[in-house]
Design an enzyme around this catalytic site. Structure first.
Site, mmCIF file in Angstrom:
data_model
loop_
_atom_site.group_PDB
_atom_site.id
_atom_site.type_symbol
_atom_site.label_atom_id
_atom_site.label_comp_id
_atom_site.label_asym_id
_atom_site.label_seq_id
_atom_site.Cartn_x
_atom_site.Cartn_y
_atom_site.Cartn_z
ATOM 1 N N ALA A 155 6.518 -72.791 37.058
ATOM 2 C CA ALA A 155 7.799 -72.527 36.403
ATOM 3 C C ALA A 155 7.674 -71.581 35.220
ATOM 4 O O ALA A 155 8.668 -71.228 34.595
ATOM 5 C CB ALA A 155 8.418 -73.840 35.940
ATOM 6 N N GLY A 156 6.448 -71.184 34.933
ATOM 7 C CA GLY A 156 6.230 -70.350 33.741
ATOM 8 C C GLY A 156 6.966 -69.022 33.846
ATOM 9 O O GLY A 156 7.377 -68.598 34.934
ATOM 10 N N GLY A 187 -8.764 -72.610 28.895
ATOM 11 C CA GLY A 187 -8.986 -73.752 28.010
ATOM 12 C C GLY A 187 -10.443 -74.177 28.142
ATOM 13 O O GLY A 187 -11.011 -74.132 29.232
ATOM 14 N N HIS A 240 -6.059 -37.791 71.244
ATOM 15 C CA HIS A 240 -5.778 -36.888 70.120
ATOM 16 C C HIS A 240 -4.284 -36.742 69.829
ATOM 17 O O HIS A 240 -3.491 -36.543 70.757
ATOM 18 C CB HIS A 240 -6.306 -35.469 70.388
ATOM 19 C CG HIS A 240 -7.487 -35.402 71.300
ATOM 20 N ND1 HIS A 240 -8.770 -35.385 70.836
ATOM 21 C CD2 HIS A 240 -7.564 -35.361 72.648
ATOM 22 C CE1 HIS A 240 -9.602 -35.325 71.864
ATOM 23 N NE2 HIS A 240 -8.900 -35.313 72.977
ATOM 24 N N ARG A 267 8.357 -26.489 82.296
ATOM 25 C CA ARG A 267 8.158 -25.545 81.192
ATOM 26 C C ARG A 267 8.605 -24.170 81.666
ATOM 27 O O ARG A 267 8.668 -23.906 82.884
ATOM 28 C CB ARG A 267 6.699 -25.525 80.747
ATOM 29 C CG ARG A 267 5.740 -25.013 81.783
ATOM 30 C CD ARG A 267 4.294 -25.176 81.325
ATOM 31 N NE ARG A 267 3.371 -24.624 82.295
ATOM 32 C CZ ARG A 267 2.193 -25.156 82.594
ATOM 33 N NH1 ARG A 267 1.807 -26.283 82.028
ATOM 34 N NH2 ARG A 267 1.411 -24.580 83.458
#
Ligand code: UD1
Ligand code: MG
Length: 428
Positions: free
Chosen positions: A10-11, A139, A343, A420
């Site tokens: 909750a910090g 601590g 590729h 093509r």
């Protein structure tokens, strides 16, 4: 024996500079808080586990699917969090295991041993400590003649106390009697909040059995800053890679490689330098992932060659013996056994049949501006270089496509398609 777990989260995370709450930041692809949530949920002796959070975060927690929440309001320290927890939730367990949301536990054995010792020896307040070469910020455990006398927060430490290397990991086991004593914690003058660590002195005054254990497994570190998150990220990566290496995965340069916590990688997979493996990736034995490849949410079969510079995107399934070369992107596609895409190609929303060869520069044109369409390419096909395959389309088995074609119609099997412009020779 009932054990209730409480994850303090909750910090205000004022030291963590980000709009996103620190516990939702990911470590190796997993949210910080989930390391403890998952561990506690799996633990056979823990009957319930709660996350203590603040008003501002409640919706985010709920949205992400965390339901066992307890609200802390006001935010007044770790001691305040426990005080409020017991006034909101009537204590009905024999023991309370306190963990911190910003301090993940990477090894289940740490908890198993700590819980076992606390309950077997009927300890009222057991603190999990560990020795750190750099204890700054933690601590310190004050031990006199093997007895834990108090925990002093960094801010309250004298110069001598700052040299103590035995620190509080933030993990406590408290008996029901001990957790109720958190009501006696007074506001700390320096930090102006209630510190859970002050419970040690209070417990000793009330003749409770107070003790400490020393973690001898992976270091337990808390995250207060982005820099500390980075240190933890390195630690979690090292744990993941060590575990994979112990199962036969070979890394060329583990420090340059990122592996998500949930990667399933078989033995004899080789991972070259600078590879990124994000969430939900499976790689079967004998495959090589070459440098600078990026894989996420995909499956790679046996004996494949991926990369260098390959990108395998979500929803892709690459079967055995497939070759994916440089500058190839695969998205939501299935490549059957023996396929080669060596590729500069893009294969999206497609299926590619057995042993088909995709020539350099082939693009599946899967997006028409509104929706994604599928390309179905059969077995043993040969797609010439620089082909655009406009989806939706089906190319049947053994079809050939001439280089440079723009394919817009289905191709029957055993045919050569060329689409093509014919080459002309004009006199100069
Ligand atoms: C805390 C410990 C310290 C320990 C370190 C380990 C205290 C007083 N100090 O320090 O001894 O070495 O963790 O990482 O316990 N939280 C709440 N409500 C609050 C304040 C904090 O739920 O009012 C939560 C935070 O979201 C965080 C955790 O408790 O997940 C620890 O709080 P934090 O402020 O990070 O404590 P540290 O200074 O790291
Ligand atoms: Mg902290």
């Amino acid at each position: 024996m009932k054990i209730c777990a409480i994850i303090l989260s909750a910090g205000n995370s004022t030291r963590y500079i980000s709009v996103k709450q620190k516990v939702f930041h990911e470590l190796s692809g997993k949210k910080l808080i989930d390391f403890n949530v998952d561990l506690l949920n799996k633990h056979k002796d823990i009957s319930a586990s709660y996350i203590v959070t603040n008003k501002g975060l409640i919706n985010e927690f709920l949205h992400l699917g965390y339901n066992n929440l307890s609200i802390q309001n006001p935010i007044n320290g770790t001691g305040g969090a426990i005080k409020q927890f017991i006034s909101n939730n009537k204590p009905n367990a024999n023991y309370y295991l306190i963990c911190l949301g910003d301090t993940p536990i990477f090894n289940k054995k740490i908890l198993d041993n700590f819980i076992k010792k606390s309950t077997n020896q009927k300890i009222d307040i057991n603190v999990l400590g560990q020795n750190l070469s750099n204890p700054t910020g933690y601590g310190r455990l004050i031990i006199e003649g093997k007895i834990l006398k108090s925990i002093i927060e960094e801010k309250n430490c004298s110069l001598d106390q700052k040299n103590i290397s035995l620190v509080n990991t933030g993990i406590f086991m408290l008996s029901k009697k001990a957790i109720l004593l958190s009501n006696n914690i007074k506001k700390d003058r320096q930090k102006k909040e209630y510190l859970l660590t002050d419970l040690i002195k209070i417990g000793l005054e009330k003749d409770l059995k107070v003790s400490y254990s020393i973690n001898s497994y992976e270091k337990i570190m808390g995250v207060n800053t982005l820099e500390e998150m980075q240190i933890l990220q390195d630690q979690s990566q090292s744990i993941i890679k060590k575990s994979l290496m112990s199962k036969g995965v070979q890394f060329e340069s583990p420090l340059t490689t990122f592996i998500s916590h949930d990667a399933h990688i078989d033995r004899d997979v080789k991972i070259e330098s600078n590879v990124v493996i994000r969430s939900n990736v499976i790689i079967k034995s004998g495959s090589t992932i070459k440098s600078f490849s990026y894989l996420e949410d995909c499956k790679v079969g046996k004996d494949c060659n991926i990369g260098p510079f390959a990108r395998i995107r979500p929803g892709s399934s690459i079967e055995d013996n497939v070759k994916i070369g440089n500058f190839v992107e695969i998205k939501k596609s299935n490549l059957k056994k023996g396929v080669k895409v060596n590729h500069l190609s893009y294969i999206g929303d497609s299926s590619v049949g057995l042993n088909t060869n995709i020539g350099a520069g082939t693009i599946t044109c899967n997006y028409d501006g509104k929706k994604k369409n599928k390309c179905i390419i059969g077995n043993n096909c040969f797609i010439g270089s620089n082909t655009s395959i406009v989806a939706p389309i089906t190319i049947a088995n053994k079809a050939y496509v001439g280089a440079g074609s723009v394919i817009t119609k289905n191709i029957p099997s055993n045919t050569l398609a060329i689409a093509r412009v014919k080459q002309k020779h004009l006199k100069l």
